[in-house]
Design a protein around this motif. Sequence first.
Motif, PDB file in Angstrom:
ATOM      1  N   SER A  12      14.391 -28.144  -5.608  1.00 24.13           N
ATOM      2  CA  SER A  12      13.871 -29.383  -5.018  1.00 24.13           C
ATOM      3  C   SER A  12      12.350 -29.364  -5.124  1.00 24.13           C
ATOM      4  CB  SER A  12      14.286 -29.490  -3.550  1.00 24.13           C
ATOM      5  OG  SER A  12      13.539 -28.601  -2.747  1.00 24.13           O
TER       6      SER A  12
ATOM      7  N   LEU B 262      16.626 -24.709  -3.132  1.00 29.01           N
ATOM      8  CA  LEU B 262      17.473 -25.399  -2.157  1.00 29.01           C
ATOM      9  C   LEU B 262      18.868 -24.774  -2.238  1.00 29.01           C
ATOM     10  CD1 LEU B 262      17.917 -27.832  -0.168  1.00 29.01           C
ATOM     11  CD2 LEU B 262      18.733 -29.109  -2.170  1.00 29.01           C
TER      12      LEU B 262
ATOM     13  N   ARG C  96      15.951 -30.929   8.989  1.00 26.81           N
ATOM     14  CA  ARG C  96      15.509 -29.997   7.944  1.00 26.81           C
ATOM     15  C   ARG C  96      15.325 -30.693   6.597  1.00 26.81           C
ATOM     16  NH1 ARG C  96      20.331 -25.783   8.313  1.00 26.81           N
ATOM     17  NH2 ARG C  96      21.417 -27.794   8.573  1.00 26.81           N
ATOM     18  N   TYR C  97      16.013 -31.794   6.393  1.00 29.77           N
ATOM     19  CA  TYR C  97      16.032 -32.376   5.057  1.00 29.77           C
ATOM     20  C   TYR C  97      15.596 -33.839   5.007  1.00 29.77           C
ATOM     21  CZ  TYR C  97      18.934 -28.237   4.416  1.00 29.77           C
ATOM     22  OH  TYR C  97      19.408 -26.944   4.397  1.00 29.77           O
TER      23      TYR C  97
ATOM     24  N   LEU D 253      13.393 -34.980   2.293  1.00 33.60           N
ATOM     25  CA  LEU D 253      13.882 -34.931   0.913  1.00 33.60           C
ATOM     26  C   LEU D 253      14.759 -36.120   0.543  1.00 33.60           C
ATOM     27  CD1 LEU D 253      14.784 -31.136   0.528  1.00 33.60           C
ATOM     28  CD2 LEU D 253      12.785 -32.344  -0.374  1.00 33.60           C
TER      29      LEU D 253
ATOM     30  N   VAL E  45      23.747 -28.813   3.484  1.00 35.50           N
ATOM     31  CA  VAL E  45      23.665 -29.616   2.265  1.00 35.50           C
ATOM     32  C   VAL E  45      24.929 -29.368   1.444  1.00 35.50           C
ATOM     33  CG1 VAL E  45      22.357 -30.137   0.178  1.00 35.50           C
ATOM     34  CG2 VAL E  45      21.168 -29.391   2.255  1.00 35.50           C
TER      35      VAL E  45
END
Length: 868
Positions: free
Chosen positions: A243, A248, A272-273, A276, A306
């Motif tokens: 990423s 990732l 956390r993401y 992104l 994820v």
Amino acid sequence: MSAMPTSGTPATPGMPEKPALEGLEAKWGEHWEAAGTYRFDAAELDRDAIYSIDTPPPTASGSLHVGHVFSYTHTDLIARFQRMRGKHVFYPMGWDDNGLPTERRVQNYYGVRVDPTLAYDPDFTPPQQGGEGKSSKAADQLPVSRKNFIELCERLTEEDEERFEHLWRTLGLSIDWSQTYRTISDDARRTSQLAFLRNFERGEAYQADAPTLWDVTFRTAVAQAELEDREQPGAYHTIVFTSRDGDLRIDTTRPELLPSCVAVVAHPDDTRYQHLFGTTVTTPVFGVEVPFVAHELAQIDKGTGVAMICTFGDVTDVTWWRELQLPNRSVIGFDGRFAAEAPEALSSDAAQAAYAELAGKTVFSAKKAMVELLQAAGRMIGEPKPIQHPVKFYEKGDKPLEIVSTRQWYIKNGGRDEALRERLVELGREIAWHPEHMRTRYENWVHGLNGDWLISRQRFFGVPIPVWYALDEEGERDFDRVLLPTPDQLPLDPTSDVPEGYDESQRGVPGGFAGEIDIMDTWATSSLTPQLAGGWARGSELWEKLTPFDLRPQGQDIIRTWLFSTLLRSMFEDGRAPWQHAALSGWILDPDRKKMSKSKGNVVTPLGMLEDHGSDGVRYWAASSRLGVDATLDPQNPKMIKIGRRLAMKVLNAARFVLSMEGAPGEVTERLDREMLAELAAVVRAATRAFEGYDHAKALETTEAFFWTFCDDYLELVKERAYAGDAAGRASAIAALRTAIDVQLRLLAPFLPFATEEVWSWSHDGSIHLAAWPDADELAALPGMTDASPTGMLSAVGQALIGIRRAKTDAKASQKTPVASAVIAVPEALREHLEAATVDLKAVGRIRDLSIVEGDQLAVGEIVLEES
């Protein structure tokens, strides 16, 4: 009960000296068929005179098991009760002889498999016969034409159906065998195809390209209702994407699907993401950029939070793909192997080279190769972590399902239409469910639907989907130009029949046509069992006289398939529920409380059980369990079956004992006789209420309890009076005994059809199963019956008899030993009961002087035996 006197002539000529259960099944089965006892004739009947049953058609592939005997007995109990209540019972039998189970059995039995490119061989002889248990690998099976294969299917199913019918007749099912149908017959194919065409014309059936659950062994699509989860070993692999932040990590159980990855996903609330979301990440090994997306189905607490979205790893991937409008990069083919060509997105030489390591491999081998590629690239962290997790299988399959993209036929079922879904729930609530909680299972299934009903199958033995497609100038199918037959062309096979306006020379050529090669899912035919049995497609008056059917009996495990799909088709066609009642039987469990099933290898073949213990005994065992309740069976020690056989034998002996008594019945003058008949009237009312409430087990329990009291207490109490009492007392006893036997035989007839028919024939013309169900009023109307309400006298006198017997036993004396005097203490409330039965108590106990005195509880006090 002591032995019957040997002097004199039996009151009923033709009654056997020693009744026996052996041979009754064959004797009465043949008689019922010859006499047309269960024949249904709708002529001159209106709907109110009929009770119609949508009988389950068992799958005609292999053998029936004890679970079938269990549930089909439940149906027969209802049929017999309704017939005795004066209803004309429509009780057909169907054979579900198309579909995957039949094909699989034929493949193994004859050692063949279909190759549709082969020509028909009219002289074909299969390489083997009776091959169950041999290898089912295609390489070991001889290729045959589709037509040859279908002929073998027809041959084997007909043999199976003959065996099934023999079993059902032995069990005593009161079926009208002239009302039999097969789900592969011309009539069934016509009905199924007509219903499909009507669904299509109304927009309820449609065709679409879509991700499809696929069984790689059978090479066919699988519907949601045919799925089952099985716990399987697996492993989490931690692989590393790239990423904008760097590495990732993603945990996956299916690293082999990495070349089909189209996105990665996290939950929108995962802090956390969040930075992104809207960016791209790069897949390891293949170097493909995919979007980082957000979706609520992602699990924050699972692995790294994820997941990679692949097309397609599981049904959640399909949801993500559809809702997020992602591309399709399917890599697994219909054979379960990786496709030879890589997806277009894998455009670099390195990606192409990596994919070449997977091409042509099975899923198992591709996973191993992919792990090696990841490890070599340094994009896998640590070793795989073993887990156990649920994996979706076709319920009759041996390998996990894959998801492939195919063009299939669907019928709308509410999975994507909330209004339709709610209408199905409403119709379910119009049905009386037995037991009621089964309705919740139905509603849970309806609310849990996530897609429409996939009805097309890529198999051979079944009902063809009756459509053709026009071919364009390139010879490709134009799916917008579906060619339909007219109803008078049905049934048809589009692979050999020709649409109107074309001839055979135009098949498969540009500007011509092509026939649909898929067949319908077996449930698409079985969902029409009311129509098949009731003559819907034949336009007969019978259909209007039967519908909506009174009863759908079935197993609880096919609520999601058979019950739901039948209700769906009825809603589309008639706008109503197909039945008024649904009766759901439980499962059969082995001694370890595990469900009996062929896959577990713990099923019991029932014919031997029927032959060893008698059909009445087996029926008793089945009838002892309420609807919806599981029952345990230990084939090595079937206690309930033995109890049932003992009951049937007691019916023969007790009836013979009573019917052998000489003398004419008269007015019921004795209070004990009236009390017994009043108790019996209460039993009739209770058993009738139970049957009306679809609680056959309660009806049996109530009837049986009284029967044993009648034999052990009442019959013993009055037999001396019946043989040697004064004229009035004797006539009263004989009237009460014969009436009671007559009524109890009819109460027991649904449960023990063979023993009761045998006894009935000793004293009646015609079948007991066509006799009227007993009514409490007929007992109240007997001469001398002044009150039909029991007071508890029979129970009190029975207790006194037990006390007298026990006193003799304690004195180590025979029950025939005369008694000089005896004293029975009894509470004041019961004293009148015993005093009224003094003559009978003295006679049965051989007591010269009997005193009834007041006491705190009923007990036999002093007893003085006659000196020998």
